[in-house]
Design a protein around this motif. Structure first.
Motif, PDB file in Angstrom:
ATOM      1  N   ILE A 162       1.182  -1.553   0.324  1.00  0.00           N
ATOM      2  CA  ILE A 162      -0.152  -0.118  -0.084  1.00  0.00           C
ATOM      3  C   ILE A 162       0.831   1.677   0.523  1.00  0.00           C
ATOM      4  O   ILE A 162       1.404   1.653  -1.189  1.00  0.00           O
ATOM      5  N   HIS A 163       1.543   1.566   1.075  1.00  0.00           N
ATOM      6  CA  HIS A 163       2.051   2.592   0.569  1.00  0.00           C
ATOM      7  C   HIS A 163       3.701   2.682  -0.310  1.00  0.00           C
ATOM      8  O   HIS A 163       4.263   3.580  -0.999  1.00  0.00           O
ATOM      9  N   ASP A 164       3.504   1.739  -1.251  1.00  0.00           N
ATOM     10  CA  ASP A 164       4.504   1.762  -2.042  1.00  0.00           C
ATOM     11  C   ASP A 164       3.351   2.332  -3.540  1.00  0.00           C
ATOM     12  O   ASP A 164       4.199   3.290  -3.755  1.00  0.00           O
ATOM     13  N   LEU A 165       2.484   1.788  -3.500  1.00  0.00           N
ATOM     14  CA  LEU A 165       1.465   1.756  -3.975  1.00  0.00           C
ATOM     15  C   LEU A 165       0.776   3.419  -3.894  1.00  0.00           C
ATOM     16  O   LEU A 165       0.726   4.403  -4.844  1.00  0.00           O
ATOM     17  N   VAL A 166       1.251   4.036  -2.813  1.00  0.00           N
ATOM     18  CA  VAL A 166       0.568   5.856  -2.943  1.00  0.00           C
ATOM     19  C   VAL A 166       1.743   6.370  -2.602  1.00  0.00           C
ATOM     20  O   VAL A 166       1.782   7.645  -3.526  1.00  0.00           O
ATOM     21  N   SER A 167       3.263   5.761  -2.923  1.00  0.00           N
ATOM     22  CA  SER A 167       3.916   7.074  -3.160  1.00  0.00           C
ATOM     23  C   SER A 167       4.042   6.625  -4.524  1.00  0.00           C
ATOM     24  O   SER A 167       4.680   7.751  -5.187  1.00  0.00           O
ATOM     25  N   LYS A 168       3.793   5.624  -5.543  1.00  0.00           N
ATOM     26  CA  LYS A 168       3.655   6.172  -7.210  1.00  0.00           C
ATOM     27  C   LYS A 168       2.726   6.770  -7.890  1.00  0.00           C
ATOM     28  O   LYS A 168       2.579   7.345  -8.372  1.00  0.00           O
ATOM     29  N   LEU A 169       1.249   6.823  -6.633  1.00  0.00           N
ATOM     30  CA  LEU A 169       0.629   8.221  -7.116  1.00  0.00           C
ATOM     31  C   LEU A 169       1.160   8.761  -7.042  1.00  0.00           C
ATOM     32  O   LEU A 169       0.534  10.500  -7.757  1.00  0.00           O
ATOM     33  N   GLN A 170       1.746   9.132  -6.141  1.00  0.00           N
ATOM     34  CA  GLN A 170       1.932  10.570  -5.214  1.00  0.00           C
ATOM     35  C   GLN A 170       2.607  11.196  -6.916  1.00  0.00           C
ATOM     36  O   GLN A 170       3.101  12.363  -6.765  1.00  0.00           O
ATOM     37  N   GLN A 171       3.813  10.662  -6.906  1.00  0.00           N
ATOM     38  CA  GLN A 171       4.306  10.538  -8.037  1.00  0.00           C
ATOM     39  C   GLN A 171       3.961  10.956  -9.389  1.00  0.00           C
ATOM     40  O   GLN A 171       4.450  12.179 -10.019  1.00  0.00           O
ATOM     41  N   LEU A 172       2.629  10.650  -9.440  1.00  0.00           N
ATOM     42  CA  LEU A 172       2.169  10.923 -10.275  1.00  0.00           C
ATOM     43  C   LEU A 172       1.518  12.359 -10.415  1.00  0.00           C
ATOM     44  O   LEU A 172       0.572  12.889 -11.310  1.00  0.00           O
ATOM     45  N   LEU A 173       1.243  13.141  -9.070  1.00  0.00           N
ATOM     46  CA  LEU A 173      -0.242  13.909  -9.165  1.00  0.00           C
ATOM     47  C   LEU A 173       0.731  15.030  -9.308  1.00  0.00           C
ATOM     48  O   LEU A 173       1.763  14.862  -8.611  1.00  0.00           O
ATOM     49  N   PRO A 174       0.723  16.261  -9.833  1.00  0.00           N
ATOM     50  CA  PRO A 174       1.079  17.955 -10.412  1.00  0.00           C
ATOM     51  C   PRO A 174       1.349  18.083  -9.095  1.00  0.00           C
ATOM     52  O   PRO A 174       2.008  18.278  -8.384  1.00  0.00           O
ATOM     53  N   GLU A 175       0.195  18.280  -8.214  1.00  0.00           N
ATOM     54  CA  GLU A 175      -0.582  18.880  -6.900  1.00  0.00           C
ATOM     55  C   GLU A 175       0.951  18.899  -5.709  1.00  0.00           C
ATOM     56  O   GLU A 175       0.860  19.568  -5.319  1.00  0.00           O
ATOM     57  N   ILE A 176       1.527  17.340  -5.783  1.00  0.00           N
ATOM     58  CA  ILE A 176       1.852  16.966  -4.654  1.00  0.00           C
ATOM     59  C   ILE A 176       3.199  15.866  -4.645  1.00  0.00           C
ATOM     60  O   ILE A 176       3.895  15.644  -4.208  1.00  0.00           O
ATOM     61  N   ARG A 177       3.219  16.114  -6.522  1.00  0.00           N
ATOM     62  CA  ARG A 177       5.215  15.391  -6.910  1.00  0.00           C
ATOM     63  C   ARG A 177       5.970  16.642  -6.621  1.00  0.00           C
ATOM     64  O   ARG A 177       7.439  15.409  -5.547  1.00  0.00           O
ATOM     65  N   ASN A 178       5.937  17.291  -6.942  1.00  0.00           N
ATOM     66  CA  ASN A 178       7.340  18.347  -5.651  1.00  0.00           C
ATOM     67  C   ASN A 178       7.153  18.514  -4.575  1.00  0.00           C
ATOM     68  O   ASN A 178       8.366  18.932  -3.666  1.00  0.00           O
TER      69      ASN A 178
END
Length: 92
Positions: free
Chosen positions: A22-38
């Protein structure tokens, strides 16, 4: 935790997704989202990532709808031959 829930968790644990997954999937999602990627250095909760994911998907859907409408209007104002060429290009 109730004993029933605990038993259910133990018997199906091999089929359940792990916390690490779950942590890995959430991290991957986070990298795809412009709002929180940075904000990778900041800790962002999983619920915030999921909320932002839903918002991002809604925004993308709105953009697709808007672009589809604009394209339809454009095709309606162009001549038949040009419209056919554009439709063929879009189908490829």
């Amino acid at each position: 935790m109730s004993s029933r829930r605990s038993r259910s968790r133990q018997t199906s644990s091999s089929r359940n997704i792990t916390d690490d997954q779950i942590h890995d999937l959430v991290s991957k999602l986070q990298q795809l989202l412009p709002e929180i990627r940075n904000r990778s250095s900041d800790k962002v909760s999983a619920s915030r990532v999921l909320q932002e994911t839903c918002n991002y998907i809604r925004n993308l859907n709105r953009e697709v709808d808007d672009l589809s409408e604009r394209l339809s209007e454009l095709l309606a104002t162009t001549d038949t031959a040009q419209a056919a060429i554009i439709r063929n290009l879009l189908m490829q």
